[in-house]
Design an enzyme around this catalytic site. Structure first.
Site, short mmCIF file in Angstrom:
data_model
loop_
_atom_site.label_atom_id
_atom_site.label_comp_id
_atom_site.label_asym_id
_atom_site.label_seq_id
_atom_site.Cartn_x
_atom_site.Cartn_y
_atom_site.Cartn_z
N HIS A 1 -9.55 -4.83 6.38
CA HIS A 1 -9.16 -5.11 4.97
C HIS A 1 -7.89 -5.88 4.73
O HIS A 1 -7.06 -5.32 4.49
CB HIS A 1 -9.60 -3.97 3.99
CG HIS A 1 -9.56 -4.30 2.23
ND1 HIS A 1 -10.69 -3.98 1.82
CD2 HIS A 1 -8.63 -4.89 1.45
CE1 HIS A 1 -10.72 -4.28 0.39
NE2 HIS A 1 -9.41 -4.88 0.15
N HIS B 1 -6.38 -9.46 2.74
CA HIS B 1 -6.73 -10.66 1.71
C HIS B 1 -5.50 -11.78 2.41
O HIS B 1 -4.53 -11.64 2.58
CB HIS B 1 -6.59 -10.43 0.38
CG HIS B 1 -7.35 -9.47 -0.14
ND1 HIS B 1 -8.29 -10.15 -0.81
CD2 HIS B 1 -7.53 -8.29 -0.11
CE1 HIS B 1 -9.27 -9.13 -1.12
NE2 HIS B 1 -8.54 -8.02 -1.01
N ASP C 1 -4.64 -14.74 0.92
CA ASP C 1 -3.64 -15.10 0.12
C ASP C 1 -2.64 -14.07 -0.34
O ASP C 1 -1.53 -14.42 -0.77
CB ASP C 1 -4.58 -15.75 -1.30
CG ASP C 1 -5.58 -14.97 -1.74
OD1 ASP C 1 -5.79 -13.67 -1.22
OD2 ASP C 1 -6.09 -15.00 -2.72
N GLY D 1 -11.74 -8.73 -6.98
CA GLY D 1 -11.32 -9.24 -8.30
C GLY D 1 -10.94 -7.88 -9.05
O GLY D 1 -11.53 -6.66 -8.85
N HIS E 1 -15.81 -4.48 -2.70
CA HIS E 1 -14.76 -3.82 -3.44
C HIS E 1 -15.44 -2.82 -4.10
O HIS E 1 -16.05 -3.26 -5.37
CB HIS E 1 -13.80 -4.54 -4.20
CG HIS E 1 -12.94 -5.26 -3.12
ND1 HIS E 1 -13.06 -6.01 -2.33
CD2 HIS E 1 -11.16 -5.11 -3.13
CE1 HIS E 1 -11.94 -6.60 -1.75
NE2 HIS E 1 -10.65 -6.04 -2.32
N GLU F 1 -12.35 1.04 -6.63
CA GLU F 1 -10.73 0.66 -6.51
C GLU F 1 -10.05 1.23 -7.74
O GLU F 1 -8.72 1.82 -7.51
CB GLU F 1 -10.42 -0.49 -6.19
CG GLU F 1 -8.93 -0.97 -6.05
CD GLU F 1 -8.60 -2.51 -5.61
OE1 GLU F 1 -7.53 -2.82 -5.40
OE2 GLU F 1 -9.47 -3.21 -5.83
N ASP G 1 -4.52 -4.19 2.70
CA ASP G 1 -4.86 -4.87 1.52
C ASP G 1 -4.37 -6.28 1.60
O ASP G 1 -4.81 -7.31 1.82
CB ASP G 1 -4.56 -4.10 0.28
CG ASP G 1 -5.48 -4.62 -0.84
OD1 ASP G 1 -6.39 -5.45 -0.69
OD2 ASP G 1 -4.99 -4.04 -1.90
#
Length: 338
Positions: free
Chosen positions: A16, A18, A20, A173, A201, A204, A281
């Site tokens: 997991h 990301h 960006d 998101g 996701h 969360e 993350d």
């Protein structure tokens, strides 16, 4: 007690991460320079814009850090450089396998196609694989801020590339209650394909039902899943399911899903048979590394060498990598001596 240096040497896996949210500030400066875009020369200033506060008001505040980065990720070159950077970081941290997730639509403001974004990220990963002892794959994200029909298009185009680096799909998101039911058509694109997997996701920021719905929809992994913390019934349910929670401790503290790392349910999940693995993350947004996440668990929950091994074996077993690679990585983890 496990030392940080020992954790770093151990052959780890991360599921997991990301794209960006994990680019190094110095790399973002290089990406900006290549495009002739304005960015501060002050590395600390750039870093401060890319990193979330130690505690945010909520998940939405945490996500605002991405607004600073995304204008620089609108070309194939920038995406390739970003992917290479995250892979390089992984190698330096002793990670042998990583799944990097990204949302094509967030890099399409200036005309890139889904296909071009996928190719660029895959190219960056492959370049790093040739230079470092690390393997990488792609998880394509559909943003929950978009309607299901748009995500259907994104997923369909990504699959049409037949890029071997694409191994799974995700929805990410801001998390609304019962979101899975709004994206059934997009999820069906993935679950009906056969050659790719689904991770969502879910849980969360508080809605346990989202976790149940995600599993029912075909997800074999859940991002975060911290919502079951303190809920005996939900914890028991997760222990029975053949599903892995992609845990992100520091991120969960930042978004106030839990108040502190002491509250992270590592011990409870291990004792009750919940399958989970540890992840960053967002390496930059959360200012962390995978080794650091594990070391925090050593400090706060007395993580042992065998538990470190077990959690990384969970990551490999539930990864979307090919069988041969899984067997190789599991063997490396079993053979490693501290």
């Amino acid at each position: 007690m496990l030392k940080h240096s020992e954790i770093k040497l151990f052959p780890k896996a991360e599921l997991h991460c990301h794209l960006d949210g994990s680019i190094r500030p110095k790399t973002l400066q290089k990406i900006a320079a290549v495009q002739g875009l304005v960015i501060s020369d002050d590395l600390e200033e750039v870093a401060s814009n890319m990193q979330a506060p130690r505690t945010c008001k909520n998940l939405e505040e945490y996500l605002t850090c991405f607004d600073y980065v995304l204008p620089y990720l609108q070309t194939e070159t920038s995406l390739e450089m970003a992917a290479y950077d995250v892979m390089e970081q992984a190698a330096e941290d002793g990670i042998r396998y990583i799944e990097i997730r990204f949302a094509p639509t967030l890099s399409m403001r200036n005309g890139l196609s889904v296909e071009q974004t996928v190719k660029a990220v895959a190219t960056g990963i492959a370049k790093a694989e040739r230079e470092y002892p690390v393997y990488g794959n792609i998880l394509v994200i559909g943003m929950r801020s978009r309607v299901s029909q748009e995500i259907v298009g994104t997923f369909t185009k990504a699959l049409s590339t037949k890029n071997e680096k694409i191994v799974g799909f995700d929805l990410a998101g801001a998390e609304k209650d019962l979101f899975v039911r709004d994206y059934e058509e997009a999820i069906e694109v993935v679950t009906s394909h056969g050659n790719v997997a689904l991770t969502l996701h879910a849980g969360e920021c508080g809605c346990i039902q989202n976790m149940y719905d995600a599993i029912e929809a075909g997800a074999t992994r859940l991002g975060h899943g911290i919502a079951i913390n303190g809920d005996e019934k939900a914890t028991a349910y997760m222990a029975k399911k053949d599903v892995c929670i992609e845990s992100c401790p520091t991120s969960n503290v930042q978004t106030r899903a839990i108040d502190s790392l002491k509250e992270y349910p590592m011990r409870e999940w291990l004792e009750k048979g919940v399958t989970f693995c540890i992840n960053t993350d967002n390496k930059t947004v959360s200012n962390t590394t995978l080794s650091n996440e594990y070391h925090l668990l050593v400090e706060n929950h007395d993580l042992t060498t065998e538990e470190l091994r077990e959690l990384n074996q969970n990551a490999v077993s539930y990864s979307f990598a090919k069988k041969e690679l899984k067997e190789q990585l599991l063997s490396e983890m079993t053979d490693f001596t501290f």
